[in-house]
Scaffold this motif. Structure first.
Motif, PDB file in Angstrom:
ATOM      1  N   GLN A 107       0.816  -1.217   0.000  1.00 57.82           N
ATOM      2  CA  GLN A 107       0.000   0.000   0.000  1.00 57.82           C
ATOM      3  C   GLN A 107       0.852   1.272   0.000  1.00 57.82           C
ATOM      4  O   GLN A 107       0.373   2.346  -0.359  1.00 57.82           O
ATOM      5  CB  GLN A 107      -0.934  -0.007   1.208  1.00 57.82           C
ATOM      6  CG  GLN A 107      -2.072  -1.007   1.090  1.00 57.82           C
ATOM      7  CD  GLN A 107      -2.888  -1.150   2.364  1.00 57.82           C
ATOM      8  OE1 GLN A 107      -2.476  -0.690   3.433  1.00 57.82           O
ATOM      9  NE2 GLN A 107      -4.045  -1.795   2.275  1.00 57.82           N
ATOM     10  N   ASN A 114      -4.692   0.101  -7.689  1.00 55.98           N
ATOM     11  CA  ASN A 114      -5.506  -0.632  -6.712  1.00 55.98           C
ATOM     12  C   ASN A 114      -5.847  -2.009  -7.269  1.00 55.98           C
ATOM     13  O   ASN A 114      -6.149  -2.154  -8.452  1.00 55.98           O
ATOM     14  CB  ASN A 114      -6.784   0.133  -6.406  1.00 55.98           C
ATOM     15  CG  ASN A 114      -6.527   1.390  -5.588  1.00 55.98           C
ATOM     16  OD1 ASN A 114      -5.503   1.489  -4.911  1.00 55.98           O
ATOM     17  ND2 ASN A 114      -7.430   2.344  -5.659  1.00 55.98           N
ATOM     18  N   PRO A 165      -9.412  -5.952 -10.324  1.00 54.63           N
ATOM     19  CA  PRO A 165      -9.441  -4.543  -9.886  1.00 54.63           C
ATOM     20  C   PRO A 165     -10.185  -4.418  -8.561  1.00 54.63           C
ATOM     21  O   PRO A 165     -11.087  -5.192  -8.263  1.00 54.63           O
ATOM     22  CB  PRO A 165     -10.194  -3.836 -11.021  1.00 54.63           C
ATOM     23  CG  PRO A 165     -10.077  -4.741 -12.195  1.00 54.63           C
ATOM     24  CD  PRO A 165     -10.033  -6.136 -11.646  1.00 54.63           C
ATOM     25  N   HIS A 166      -9.813  -3.413  -7.808  1.00 56.74           N
ATOM     26  CA  HIS A 166     -10.417  -3.242  -6.488  1.00 56.74           C
ATOM     27  C   HIS A 166     -10.375  -1.763  -6.111  1.00 56.74           C
ATOM     28  O   HIS A 166      -9.724  -0.954  -6.787  1.00 56.74           O
ATOM     29  CB  HIS A 166      -9.639  -4.087  -5.465  1.00 56.74           C
ATOM     30  CG  HIS A 166     -10.354  -4.330  -4.176  1.00 56.74           C
ATOM     31  ND1 HIS A 166     -11.660  -4.755  -4.105  1.00 56.74           N
ATOM     32  CD2 HIS A 166      -9.935  -4.183  -2.882  1.00 56.74           C
ATOM     33  CE1 HIS A 166     -12.010  -4.887  -2.832  1.00 56.74           C
ATOM     34  NE2 HIS A 166     -10.985  -4.541  -2.076  1.00 56.74           N
ATOM     35  N   SER A 167     -11.059  -1.410  -5.013  1.00 53.08           N
ATOM     36  CA  SER A 167     -11.104  -0.019  -4.568  1.00 53.08           C
ATOM     37  C   SER A 167      -9.845   0.400  -3.812  1.00 53.08           C
ATOM     38  O   SER A 167      -9.620   1.583  -3.579  1.00 53.08           O
ATOM     39  CB  SER A 167     -12.335   0.199  -3.679  1.00 53.08           C
ATOM     40  OG  SER A 167     -12.289  -0.675  -2.553  1.00 53.08           O
ATOM     41  N   ARG A 168      -9.032  -0.574  -3.431  1.00 54.29           N
ATOM     42  CA  ARG A 168      -7.770  -0.296  -2.732  1.00 54.29           C
ATOM     43  C   ARG A 168      -6.823  -1.461  -2.956  1.00 54.29           C
ATOM     44  O   ARG A 168      -7.197  -2.470  -3.573  1.00 54.29           O
ATOM     45  CB  ARG A 168      -8.022  -0.083  -1.233  1.00 54.29           C
ATOM     46  CG  ARG A 168      -8.574  -1.310  -0.513  1.00 54.29           C
ATOM     47  CD  ARG A 168      -8.921  -0.990   0.927  1.00 54.29           C
ATOM     48  NE  ARG A 168      -9.422  -2.147   1.658  1.00 54.29           N
ATOM     49  CZ  ARG A 168      -8.657  -2.992   2.339  1.00 54.29           C
ATOM     50  NH1 ARG A 168      -7.346  -2.808   2.386  1.00 54.29           N
ATOM     51  NH2 ARG A 168      -9.194  -4.020   2.966  1.00 54.29           N
ATOM     52  N   SER A 170      -5.341  -4.653  -1.776  1.00 57.20           N
ATOM     53  CA  SER A 170      -5.732  -5.648  -0.782  1.00 57.20           C
ATOM     54  C   SER A 170      -5.233  -7.028  -1.211  1.00 57.20           C
ATOM     55  O   SER A 170      -5.371  -7.407  -2.367  1.00 57.20           O
ATOM     56  CB  SER A 170      -7.259  -5.666  -0.638  1.00 57.20           C
ATOM     57  OG  SER A 170      -7.664  -6.649   0.294  1.00 57.20           O
TER      58      SER A 170
END
Length: 255
Positions: A107, A114, A165-168, A170
């Motif tokens: 991160q 993301n 794909p993701h919002s952050r 992880s």
């Protein structure tokens, strides 16, 4: 042992759960990592209360006992206890910890988009605690290269990676399939006796009925399931004792 049925439809259960727990979760969600244990406990108690039509709600999230329940006519202290196989839990905890720490490192990398990466851990691998930092470094390097280039490097811990794909940023470590163990009377009795040692303290803090919620049946090799061949019936200082099979969403009253 009495099985308690939940006859509500899924949308109704979802709405009820939100009404039961959202206000208690909100102050904890600012630091999910720090508060993850209490967040899990609140979710378990919310699922437990969904089985009843008696109007009980979480009046207070506390300690000794963990929760105060209130339905307007009656107040009850509720103690919460997750029962797992400790040896398996230690192994699960080791891998969860190193993937959590690798996630924090990833991160910090501004070169990465993301993403969600589900990492399948090689079967039967075991490592020493002294290898922790090296393993975190390997996980970071392997995932970063795979995210940026689609090239997967052979390594001693990750067998394969599935990404999306993701919002952050992880990542999670997946230990693969497992055999869940049946809950024995001995294991159950030890769990209850552990909590009974503090029941006088609970009653000092709230001089009302005291219930105990045992939670089993979550995901992982460390979890237990109800054995259909056993009649779970126990003597206890608690006024009522319940077992919640978390993943299967089944509740049993055993006292």
């Amino acid at each position: 042992m009495r099985k308690i049925e939940n006859n509500k439809l899924v949308p109704e259960n979802k709405k009820t759960l939100g009404e039961l727990i959202d206000s208690h979760l909100e102050p904890l969600l600012t630091d999910r990592r720090k508060n993850q244990q209490k967040i899990l406990e609140i979710c378990h108690v919310g699922k437990f209360l969904m089985f009843f039509e008696n109007g009980f709600e979480i009046s207070k999230v506390s300690e000794k006992p963990d929760f105060i329940l209130n339905n307007g006519a009656e107040i009850v202290g509720l103690e919460h206890q997750i029962v797992v196989d400790n040896k398996s839990k230690e192994r699960e905890g080791f891998f969860k910890n190193i993937f959590d720490l690798a996630e924090l490192e990833l991160q910090k990398d501004n070169c990465l988009p993301n993403f969600l990466a589900n990492c399948y851990i090689k079967p039967y691998v075991n490592f020493r605690l002294s290898e922790k930092e090296e393993l975190i470094s390997i996980i970071v390097q392997v995932i970063k290269k795979y995210i940026l280039t689609d090239i997967f490097d052979e390594n001693p811990i990750i067998e394969r990676i599935w990404k999306m794909p993701h919002s952050r940023i992880s990542i999670s470590g997946n230990l693969g399939s497992w055999w869940q163990k049946n809950l024995t009377i001995e294991t159950l009795t030890k769990a209850i006796q552990k909590k009974e040692k503090l029941i006088s303290k609970y009653k000092e803090n709230i001089d009302k009925k005291q219930w105990l919620l045992i939670v089993i049946g979550s995901n992982g090799d460390s979890s237990f399931l109800i054995d259909r061949n056993i009649e779970y019936k126990v003597e206890s200082k608690f006024d009522k004792v319940f077992i919640l099979e978390d993943f299967n969403n089944r509740l049993f009253e055993i006292k």
